[in-house]
Design a protein around this motif. Structure first.
Motif, PDB file in Angstrom:
ATOM      1  N   LEU A   1      96.712  71.897  38.062  1.00 39.71           N
ATOM      2  CA  LEU A   1      96.251  72.799  38.749  1.00 39.71           C
ATOM      3  C   LEU A   1      96.629  72.357  40.418  1.00 39.71           C
ATOM      4  O   LEU A   1      96.380  71.214  41.027  1.00 39.71           O
ATOM      5  CB  LEU A   1      94.434  72.803  38.614  1.00 39.71           C
ATOM      6  N   PHE A   2      96.727  73.471  41.172  1.00 38.46           N
ATOM      7  CA  PHE A   2      96.951  73.569  42.465  1.00 38.46           C
ATOM      8  C   PHE A   2      95.663  74.276  43.345  1.00 38.46           C
ATOM      9  O   PHE A   2      95.460  73.988  44.590  1.00 38.46           O
ATOM     10  CB  PHE A   2      98.217  74.049  43.044  1.00 38.46           C
TER      11      PHE A   2
ATOM     12  N   ARG B   1      90.588  67.572  41.672  1.00 41.96           N
ATOM     13  CA  ARG B   1      91.922  67.636  41.206  1.00 41.96           C
ATOM     14  C   ARG B   1      92.890  67.533  42.479  1.00 41.96           C
ATOM     15  O   ARG B   1      93.998  67.819  42.388  1.00 41.96           O
ATOM     16  CB  ARG B   1      92.112  68.798  40.616  1.00 41.96           C
ATOM     17  N   GLN B   2      92.169  67.615  43.693  1.00 41.61           N
ATOM     18  CA  GLN B   2      92.939  67.521  45.210  1.00 41.61           C
ATOM     19  C   GLN B   2      93.505  69.164  45.367  1.00 41.61           C
ATOM     20  O   GLN B   2      94.387  69.345  45.860  1.00 41.61           O
ATOM     21  CB  GLN B   2      93.999  66.593  45.279  1.00 41.61           C
ATOM     22  N   ALA B   3      92.858  70.048  44.671  1.00 42.79           N
ATOM     23  CA  ALA B   3      93.181  71.489  44.597  1.00 42.79           C
ATOM     24  C   ALA B   3      92.246  72.322  45.420  1.00 42.79           C
ATOM     25  O   ALA B   3      91.409  71.617  46.078  1.00 42.79           O
ATOM     26  CB  ALA B   3      93.136  72.059  43.140  1.00 42.79           C
ATOM     27  N   ALA B   4      92.696  73.304  45.758  1.00 43.35           N
ATOM     28  CA  ALA B   4      91.885  74.116  46.819  1.00 43.35           C
ATOM     29  C   ALA B   4      90.842  75.112  45.868  1.00 43.35           C
ATOM     30  O   ALA B   4      91.451  75.948  44.746  1.00 43.35           O
ATOM     31  CB  ALA B   4      92.940  75.015  47.771  1.00 43.35           C
ATOM     32  N   LEU B   5      89.766  75.491  46.367  1.00 41.50           N
ATOM     33  CA  LEU B   5      89.027  76.738  45.648  1.00 41.50           C
ATOM     34  C   LEU B   5      89.051  77.809  46.490  1.00 41.50           C
ATOM     35  O   LEU B   5      88.601  77.883  47.747  1.00 41.50           O
ATOM     36  CB  LEU B   5      87.643  76.061  45.571  1.00 41.50           C
TER      37      LEU B   5
ATOM     38  N   VAL C   1      99.819  75.262  38.439  1.00 37.07           N
ATOM     39  CA  VAL C   1      99.127  76.141  37.802  1.00 37.07           C
ATOM     40  C   VAL C   1      97.974  76.752  38.598  1.00 37.07           C
ATOM     41  O   VAL C   1      97.297  76.123  39.450  1.00 37.07           O
ATOM     42  CB  VAL C   1      98.390  75.427  36.567  1.00 37.07           C
ATOM     43  N   PHE C   2      97.642  77.978  38.571  1.00 40.69           N
ATOM     44  CA  PHE C   2      96.841  78.747  39.461  1.00 40.69           C
ATOM     45  C   PHE C   2      95.672  79.315  38.651  1.00 40.69           C
ATOM     46  O   PHE C   2      96.000  80.136  37.429  1.00 40.69           O
ATOM     47  CB  PHE C   2      97.395  79.653  40.162  1.00 40.69           C
TER      48      PHE C   2
END
Length: 958
Positions: free
Chosen positions: A209-210, A236-240, A170-171
């Motif tokens: 979310l990635f 979430r270990q995702a990127a901003l 998910v983006f």
């Protein structure tokens, strides 16, 4: 007396564009064994694909008439004061930059800086660009530009997915991201299989979310505190990912200090005209942990063979050549010329100048905010340069248009975005148009609202490198730009004989309209009644390109060749989907294809199946047939280049196209070599369904030192309903998404190709193609005895076969017997005053040469003599007279440092080193540095301006 028709000189431009005179063409033909050019071309171009009808294009006309007619067309555009925003701002191009970069062929005719030793000037300015972006965004690494902000956002999305620890799909995109950015993201995400979820910038983030994309300032002007968002995303270990505005970053806490991992945006407002959408240099900056996966080009610091600090393109073997069908990016170009302009803008203004401009824009916006609040229109509380409010939109719009002003109008709201061009008088006009009352500027200044909350005000310095403070007088800046220009090689110096890149004449007349305000000062989303001049130019150019290519429709949206590939495959996929055959995802690609082909196919969710090529470099038809039959039920497309990547007209190309159609597939014909087709044949006649056109190759848009480019696509009628569209300004009736931020890509450079076609006319275009083929064959003929020509077409005339518009010299046998490499030859050519041909593409250990039709016979002979001189030097190595390590080839290129050194203990003289040809004693081009150490640069990755104390021998052109 001669008839008047002979005296009007309507065909004079063709004689100026085509280098060899008729007499010189006759000499060259005689060497090849022919009396007539038409007879010679008949031995090169297969009879089955020859075009019989004449192209239906404008011209030929004189240069004066062409400019007058285009001026009349441009006058149909209405140049309003546009405060629409959406990532596009009015700006002042400093005249010293306008004249000395944008209008200067020493900057705009240079090639991509793959040969670092003769590109140090552009490399330095691009390094300035990276430093500027890193400073203003607060990030650790930046690239040397991307095509536009929307595609930069899409690249950031795939970078995040490839590198993020989160395994979701998910983006998240904040709903106040520019709509054109969201449109391109949706297009790109669809075939990667990502789910795009939108919501308010501070809303709860979705599961799976990635990465998340937040824009600040947002499209309506709001500023966002990113700290809490960053915490949520990183939990979430995702990127901003943050989309931002460089000028806003001069006053607002930069995204890098608020937790961003990747920052993207557009540098357009740093001195680059809006140009109806482009070209502009977007940017992508990130944390250093991403640097090895970062898309696009990166300029890095290395050293040369004398230990002197030198610049180069770091990690310059781009992703699509390394990973091919596994690539997540097909980037093959950048916006170097525009990045250089933006960097020069920062150098010219310096940190204080940039801050002053930002403060002025913000103060004027704060004054406007006070006026709107006083009028009861309630704009938002946080802002940098954009305010959104309610009110009587119809009345506001009527008053605005009567005063020649554009605002942004949405459902129930009006937005105003201010910029550096706004004067107090402009602001008074804006206030009166909106409120209906005259403004008291003094009172409003006293009550101006601060739109940047205390916690978001920037405290860290920027543009601290000495380069940004050393050139603030015009003499200093002029000399700085000239010194950089002198460190580069461009078409102003001599031939750039790059195969597959078509470095032809960029005529002065073609370049003149680019800086007209009627083209440059138009916002891409200005009302259509203000852009009728552009509409006329675009429709006429589309019609001409359709006729030239044999297609039925053209989209001008893609703003690079690789993006054109992507758009063409997108059209094919949408066509198959509409027919209920979405499963057709197999893409056949010859082994010789450029790396962007499999990368583009992979980005479109297609599975690449490689087709063999035979010993002559042609598609192995038996292997193609077997694979087409094997994958018949799922065959989506074949991607081919014609003439082939090996520089040969394959005779069975129609059979190839027919075979694919029999199995339900479509044929994508790469337009990279269209320079050999115009007027003689066409992709449509050959049997293909879609092609992209490199306007920066075949149709004379300059390369700009690595961009801008344009890659429009032409399609057959059955694909026309699936051409790319645009969410903000629809360009077709299709449901296909956008591929570029602007509806017509880099629209402001389209007048170049428009004039090129009109000036040459049908006969001039055809003759250009014929002479391009003649020039290539002349060089191949003259060099054949010294260097093997790797691939040729069938031998129809007993002369060993012909090449198309380019030829490949096989250096491998020489390397085997002497140890001298293709790189040694490329670097030694610099000593002879030439840019190198294309090295090791499409075959490792080779040189690909394309002279173009624009080079006169004297320049062709100069190049031939240089190559023969190098061959004699190789022979000396082969004969044992000198070792490869001691030869001038291995030490090339030679610089002034070599000649002025006190000691000279080499096995050849200084004269041999620097003046291998007698003519160079009359005029000599000096490489700026010796051979650059690429391995050192990759191992010691530095992509920022080196501190003076650490690199005391780094010769910035101060």
């Amino acid at each position: 007396m001669r008839p008047l028709t002979d005296l009007l000189q309507t065909d004079d431009f063709a004689r100026r564009h085509i280098g060899p005179s008729p007499a010189e063409q006759a000499e060259m033909l005689s060497e090849l064994g022919y009396d007539r050019l038409e007879d010679f071309i008949g031995t090169v171009v297969p009879a089955a694909i020859v075009r019989e009808d004449e192209m239906q294009v404008g011209g030929p006309v004189t240069e004066a008439q062409a400019i007058a007619d285009l001026r009349a067309l441009a006058s149909k555009n209405k140049v309003f004061r546009s405060y629409i925003g959406m990532g596009y701002s009015g700006t002042h191009t400093p005249p010293v930059i306008l004249r000395n970069i944008l209008e200067n062929p020493g900057w705009y005719t240079a090639y991509t800086p793959y040969q670092a030793e003769i590109s140090q000037g552009r490399l330095e300015m691009l390094l300035n660009f990276q430093q500027m972006v890193m400073d203003l965004t607060g990030m650790e690494v930046a690239n040397a530009s991307l095509l536009d902000e929307a595609t930069a956002a899409a690249e950031a999305m795939t970078l995040a997915r490839r590198t993020a620890k989160a395994k979701g799909n998910v983006f998240f995109v904040a709903e106040d991201v520019h709509p054109q950015t969201l449109g391109v993201i949706r297009t790109r995400a669809e075939f990667f299989g990502y789910e795009v979820v939108t919501g308010a910038a501070g809303s709860e983030l979705p599961d799976g979310l990635f990465a998340a994309l937040i824009q600040t300032p947002g499209t309506w002007g709001d500023l966002h505190d990113l700290s809490s968002v960053a915490e949520q995303v990183h939990a979430r270990q995702a990127a901003l990912i943050v989309a931002t505005d460089l000028l806003a970053c001069a006053l607002v806490t930069p995204p890098g200090e608020q937790g961003a991992d990747i920052v993207i945006g557009n540098s357009q407002r740093f001195g680059v005209p809006m140009g109806f959408g482009g070209p502009h240099a977007a940017f992508l900056a990130c944390r250093s942990s991403y640097q090895r996966s970062m898309p696009g080009r990166v300029i890095g610091v290395s050293k040369d063979s004398r230990g002197k600090t030198a610049l180069r393109m770091a990690m310059q073997t781009r992703e699509q050549h390394i990973r091919r069908e596994k690539a997540t990016s097909n980037i093959c170009t950048a916006q170097a010329l525009l990045a250089n302009m933006a960097a020069a803008y920062a150098v010219w203004h310096g940190p204080e100048g940039v801050k002053t401009i930002a403060e002025r824009v913000h103060l004027l916006t704060g004054m406007l905010q006070r006026a709107l609040t006083n009028a009861g229109l309630t704009p938002q509380a946080t802002f940098f340069d954009t305010l959104t409010f309610g009110g009587d939109q119809a009345a506001i719009r009527a008053r605005a248009e009567a005063r020649g002003i554009n605002f942004r109008y949405a459902a129930g709201t009006t937005s105003v975005s201010l910029d550096e061009t706004v004067t107090p008088g402009d602001l008074a006009d804006i206030m009166e148009v909106i409120t209906g009352q005259a403004a008291d500027l003094g009172a409003l200044e006293a009550g101006a609202v601060e739109g940047i909350p205390a916690g978001l005000q920037r405290t860290t310095p920027y543009l601290t490198h000495p380069t940004f403070s050393a050139h603030h007088s015009e003499h200093a800046m002029l000399r700085y730009l000239k010194r950089l220009e002198n460190r580069d090689y461009s078409l102003t110096h001599g031939m750039i004989p790059l195969g597959s890149c078509t470095m032809k004449l960029n005529a002065t007349t073609e370049m003149i309209p680019v800086t007209w305000p009627e083209f440059g000062a138009i916002h891409p989303f200005a009302p259509e009644d203000q852009t009728q001049g552009y509409a006329g130019l675009l429709s006429e150019l589309e019609a001409w390109l359709a006729d030239i290519t044999g297609y039925d429709a053209v989209s001008l949206q893609p703003n690079s060749g690789a993006q054109g590939e992507y758009a063409g495959l997108l059209t094919i996929r949408k066509y198959h989907e509409a027919r209920g055959e979405a499963h057709r995802t197999i893409c056949l690609i010859p082994a010789s294809a450029h790396g962007t082909n499999p990368a583009s196919a992979a980005m479109m969710g297609m599975t690449v199946v490689v087709v063999k090529t035979d010993e002559d470099g042609n598609i192995d038809f038996a292997d193609l047939k077997a694979k087409a039959e094997q994958h018949s039920d799922n065959l989506g497309a074949l991607m081919i280049t014609y003439p082939s990547t090996h520089g040969v007209f394959e005779e069975n190309v129609k059979d190839v196209c027919d075979l694919i159609h029999q199995h339900g597939g479509q044929v994508y014909l790469d337009g990279a070599n269209m320079n050999a087709q115009v007027g003689l044949t066409s992709p449509g006649l050959i049997g293909s369904d879609v092609s992209h056109l490199n306007l920066h190759k075949t149709f004379a848009i300059p390369h700009g030192g690595g961009g801008p480019g344009m890659g429009p696509i032409g399609v057959k009628a059955h694909l026309a309903p699936y051409l790319p569209n645009h969410a903000v300004r629809p360009t077709s009736g299709s449901h296909t998404g956008a591929v570029s931020a602007a509806p017509y890509g880099s629209a402001s450079i389209l007048p170049i190709s428009y004039l090129y076609i009109r000036l040459l006319g049908a006969e001039g275009l055809k003759r250009s193609t014929e002479v391009a083929i003649l020039n290539a064959n002349y060089i191949a003929h003259k060099l054949r005895g010294a260097y093997p020509v790797l691939y040729t077409g069938p031998d129809h005339d007993g002369n060993g076969g012909r090449v198309a518009h380019e030829c490949i010299l096989d250096i491998r046998p020489l390397k085997q017997h002497s140890g001298i490499t293709e790189e040694d030859i490329a670097k030694r050519l610099m000593d002879y005053g030439f840019h190198a041909p294309t090295m090791s593409f499409p075959v490792a250990g080779t040189l690909m040469i394309e002279p173009t039709e624009s080079e006169p016979k004297a320049e062709l002979d100069r190049f031939v003599n240089a190559m023969l001189g190098i061959r004699r030097e190789i022979q000396e190595v082969q004969d044992g007279l000198i070792s490869a390590e001691d030869s001038p080839l291995r030490h090339a290129p030679h610089t002034q440092d070599d000649l002025t050194a006190g000691d000279w203990n080499r096995a050849y003289s200084r004269e041999v080193a620097a003046f291998p040809a007698p003519a160079q004693k009359q005029w000599k081009y000096w490489p700026a540095v010796n051979r650059v150490d690429n391995v050192y640069g990759d191992r010691n990755f530095i992509c920022s301006c080196p501190p003076i104390e650490a690199y005391s021998n780094f010769e910035f052109a101060e």
